[in-house]
Design an enzyme around this catalytic site. Structure first.
Site, PDB file in Angstrom:
ATOM      1  N   HIS A  13     -23.655  25.646  -5.527  1.00 39.84           N
ATOM      2  CA  HIS A  13     -23.293  27.022  -4.159  1.00 39.84           C
ATOM      3  C   HIS A  13     -24.367  27.718  -4.502  1.00 39.84           C
ATOM      4  O   HIS A  13     -24.821  28.687  -5.654  1.00 39.84           O
ATOM      5  CB  HIS A  13     -22.084  27.400  -5.321  1.00 39.84           C
ATOM      6  CG  HIS A  13     -21.419  29.451  -4.317  1.00 39.84           C
ATOM      7  ND1 HIS A  13     -20.648  29.112  -4.130  1.00 39.84           N
ATOM      8  CD2 HIS A  13     -22.331  30.126  -3.781  1.00 39.84           C
ATOM      9  CE1 HIS A  13     -20.570  30.342  -3.401  1.00 39.84           C
ATOM     10  NE2 HIS A  13     -21.645  30.766  -3.304  1.00 39.84           N
ATOM     11  N   HIS A  15     -27.425  30.190  -2.435  1.00 39.90           N
ATOM     12  CA  HIS A  15     -28.052  30.810  -0.987  1.00 39.90           C
ATOM     13  C   HIS A  15     -29.595  30.906  -0.997  1.00 39.90           C
ATOM     14  O   HIS A  15     -29.786  31.263  -1.891  1.00 39.90           O
ATOM     15  CB  HIS A  15     -27.386  32.549  -1.222  1.00 39.90           C
ATOM     16  CG  HIS A  15     -25.718  32.789  -0.977  1.00 39.90           C
ATOM     17  ND1 HIS A  15     -25.020  32.779  -0.079  1.00 39.90           N
ATOM     18  CD2 HIS A  15     -24.839  32.706  -1.720  1.00 39.90           C
ATOM     19  CE1 HIS A  15     -24.181  33.109   0.065  1.00 39.90           C
ATOM     20  NE2 HIS A  15     -23.720  32.644  -1.740  1.00 39.90           N
ATOM     21  N   LYS A  99     -16.472  26.823   4.575  1.00 44.39           N
ATOM     22  CA  LYS A  99     -16.739  27.704   3.955  1.00 44.39           C
ATOM     23  C   LYS A  99     -15.543  28.933   4.192  1.00 44.39           C
ATOM     24  O   LYS A  99     -15.878  29.401   5.289  1.00 44.39           O
ATOM     25  CB  LYS A  99     -18.145  28.162   3.183  1.00 44.39           C
ATOM     26  CG  LYS A  99     -18.480  29.202   2.495  1.00 44.39           C
ATOM     27  CD  LYS A  99     -17.854  28.756   1.244  1.00 44.39           C
ATOM     28  CE  LYS A  99     -17.791  30.617   0.212  1.00 44.39           C
ATOM     29  NZ  LYS A  99     -19.009  31.354  -0.067  1.00 44.39           N
ATOM     30  N   HIS A 136     -13.981  31.463  -0.701  1.00 42.60           N
ATOM     31  CA  HIS A 136     -14.810  32.486  -1.419  1.00 42.60           C
ATOM     32  C   HIS A 136     -12.815  33.528  -1.997  1.00 42.60           C
ATOM     33  O   HIS A 136     -12.802  33.800  -0.606  1.00 42.60           O
ATOM     34  CB  HIS A 136     -15.163  33.740  -0.640  1.00 42.60           C
ATOM     35  CG  HIS A 136     -15.526  35.313  -1.340  1.00 42.60           C
ATOM     36  ND1 HIS A 136     -17.407  35.324  -1.609  1.00 42.60           N
ATOM     37  CD2 HIS A 136     -15.181  36.121  -2.023  1.00 42.60           C
ATOM     38  CE1 HIS A 136     -16.907  36.813  -2.269  1.00 42.60           C
ATOM     39  NE2 HIS A 136     -15.612  37.095  -1.550  1.00 42.60           N
ATOM     40  N   HIS A 174     -17.395  30.881  -7.775  1.00 38.63           N
ATOM     41  CA  HIS A 174     -17.451  31.567  -7.989  1.00 38.63           C
ATOM     42  C   HIS A 174     -16.111  32.332  -8.883  1.00 38.63           C
ATOM     43  O   HIS A 174     -16.076  33.311  -8.656  1.00 38.63           O
ATOM     44  CB  HIS A 174     -18.612  32.604  -7.801  1.00 38.63           C
ATOM     45  CG  HIS A 174     -18.214  32.717  -6.481  1.00 38.63           C
ATOM     46  ND1 HIS A 174     -17.078  33.425  -5.891  1.00 38.63           N
ATOM     47  CD2 HIS A 174     -19.093  32.868  -5.056  1.00 38.63           C
ATOM     48  CE1 HIS A 174     -17.579  33.827  -5.157  1.00 38.63           C
ATOM     49  NE2 HIS A 174     -18.625  33.298  -4.498  1.00 38.63           N
ATOM     50  N   ASP A 247     -24.384  30.858  -6.632  1.00 40.61           N
ATOM     51  CA  ASP A 247     -24.432  31.610  -6.227  1.00 40.61           C
ATOM     52  C   ASP A 247     -25.410  32.357  -6.443  1.00 40.61           C
ATOM     53  O   ASP A 247     -25.402  33.501  -6.033  1.00 40.61           O
ATOM     54  CB  ASP A 247     -22.780  32.448  -6.768  1.00 40.61           C
ATOM     55  CG  ASP A 247     -23.358  33.060  -5.283  1.00 40.61           C
ATOM     56  OD1 ASP A 247     -22.882  33.198  -4.262  1.00 40.61           O
ATOM     57  OD2 ASP A 247     -21.754  34.211  -5.168  1.00 40.61           O
TER      58      ASP A 247
HETATM   59  O1  DOR Z   1     -22.794  38.581  -4.480  1.00 43.28           O
HETATM   60  C1  DOR Z   1     -22.915  37.965  -4.155  1.00 43.28           C
HETATM   61  N1  DOR Z   1     -23.794  37.640  -2.798  1.00 43.28           N
HETATM   62  N2  DOR Z   1     -21.966  37.718  -3.712  1.00 43.28           N
HETATM   63  C2  DOR Z   1     -21.395  36.438  -1.623  1.00 43.28           C
HETATM   64  O2  DOR Z   1     -20.185  36.368  -2.097  1.00 43.28           O
HETATM   65  C3  DOR Z   1     -22.679  36.503  -1.278  1.00 43.28           C
HETATM   66  C4  DOR Z   1     -23.528  36.763  -1.806  1.00 43.28           C
HETATM   67  C5  DOR Z   1     -25.346  36.314  -0.718  1.00 43.28           C
HETATM   68  O3  DOR Z   1     -24.766  36.102   0.620  1.00 43.28           O
HETATM   69  O4  DOR Z   1     -25.649  37.253  -1.042  1.00 43.28           O
HETATM   70 ZN    ZN Z   2     -21.684  32.758  -2.212  1.00 42.79          ZN
END
Ligand code: DOR
Ligand code: ZN
Length: 348
Positions: A13, A15, A99, A136, A174, A247
């Site tokens: 997971h 980004h 997702k 989520h 998460h 995450d």
């Molecule tokens: O803290 C987070 N940041 N939780 C999420 O679900 C998305 C993520 C983000 O993309 O910044």
């Molecule tokens: Zn995330």
């Protein structure tokens, strides 16, 4: 123990953002992990196989050639995602899941699912072709306390999904609460969860330590100490359904240090070391490899990695910031020591 060699881990997971920001952060993950599932919450979101393919190519181009890193993608589920799109995602070979963001739950989730029954056809198609649903798990109703949104989601949404689609593979992403851990442990086979380093290392006091700490704000928000303890017990247990998903979610410094700051903690620069720290504190470094390098691959039906990494117990201090596109990011543990350090070594 002063050094630990484990199978190279995967991040289930992650980004990575896009463009110049992507270029800034992808080397951190590619250095440590063999594979990562890259989340689709871009603007616009990655809702189709064609968009995912193009994003994957941008990630590959942004990866330094010295690393062997395989990005896996995930489609952003909307109220109108078709069964045909799901089937073509499954056939693509590089899309590991779909997702589900409840609309409004987090960063760039406004195109997400407005009501769970709208996506029943897509979920049925996923169940049919063996596509994993990544969730989520927070409700978005404003009358639900922010700290209760995950446990309310279990009862209002997640249990319905796992019961209505008994063969659907589901990752509760998460997880942050004792209730979520218990839900996964008592669920049927095919229900698993990822756990972040921040939720293993911090409780909600960290958001308010001596003042408001925007860099410790993420979603789902940090919870109580008794939740953190349940997460530690789950991650370090023999239960194969709990595995690594950082995450790591970079936001420009200015977007966090502001009156209405973004949610997300950037941990990719020290991810495996932070997990090692939390496992060491629990006296369970022997379980780190299973959590970081085995269970996720097994769940996704992918081969385990064959290369290794070595961690040494040699503290280092992350800088106060790293470059991030035309801005900067403040990493987890900025200016404070991390107990373990990964040694860069040759890949097979
Ligand atoms: O803290 C987070 N940041 N939780 C999420 O679900 C998305 C993520 C983000 O993309 O910044
Ligand atoms: Zn995330």
């Amino acid at each position: 123990m002063s050094s630990l060699t484990i199978t190279r881990p995967d991040d289930w997971h992650l980004h990575l953002r896009d463009d110049a920001q992507l270029e800034s952060v992808v080397p951190f993950t590619a250095r440590q992990f063999a594979r990562a599932i890259v989340m689709p919450n871009l603007k616009p979101p990655v809702t189709t196989v064609a968009l995912a393919r193009a994003y994957r190519e941008r990630i590959v181009r942004a990866t330094p050639p010295r690393y062997t890193f395989e990005p896996l993608l995930t489609l952003y589920l909307t109220d109108t995602t078709s069964a045909a799109e799901v089937q073509s995602a499954r056939a693509s070979g590089f899309i590991a899941g779909v997702k589900l963001y409840p609309a409004g739950a987090t960063t760039h989730s406004d195109a997400g699912v407005t009501s769970i029954d709208k996506v029943f056809p897509a979920l049925a198609a996923m169940e049919e072709c063996g596509m994993v649903l990544q969730v989520h798990g927070e409700v978005t109703e404003s009358d639900v306390d922010v700290f209760d949104r995950e446990k309310v989601f279990i009862d209002r949404v997640l249990r319905k999904i796992t019961e209505k689609f008994p063969r659907l593979k589901v990752v509760f992403e998460h997880v942050t609460t004792r209730e979520a851990v218990q839900f996964v442990m008592s669920s049927r086979a095919g229900v698993a969860a990822t756990i972040t380093p921040q939720h293993l290392l911090l409780n909600r006091n960290a958001i308010f330590q001596g003042g408001i700490r925007p860099h410790n704000y993420c979603l789902p928000v940090l919870k109580r100490e008794h939740d953190r303890e349940a997460l530690i017990d789950a991650a370090t247990s023999e239960d194969v359904r709990f595995f690594l998903g950082t995450d790591s979610a970079p936001h420009a410094k200015g977007a966090k240090e502001t009156a209405c700051g973004c949610a997300g903690i950037f941990s990719a620069h020290a991810a495996i070391e932070l997990y090692a720290e939390s496992f060491e504190r629990a006296g369970r470094l022997d379980r780190l490899q299973a959590f970081a390098s085995e269970r996720g691959a097994d769940f996704y039906g992918l081969p385990r990695n064959r290369t290794k990494i070595t961690l040494v117990r040699d503290a280092w201090t992350p800088p106060l910031s790293y470059p991030f596109g035309d801005s900067e990011i403040v990493p987890f543990r900025a200016g404070e020591p991390v107990a373990w350090r990964m040694i860069e070594e040759q890949r097979a």
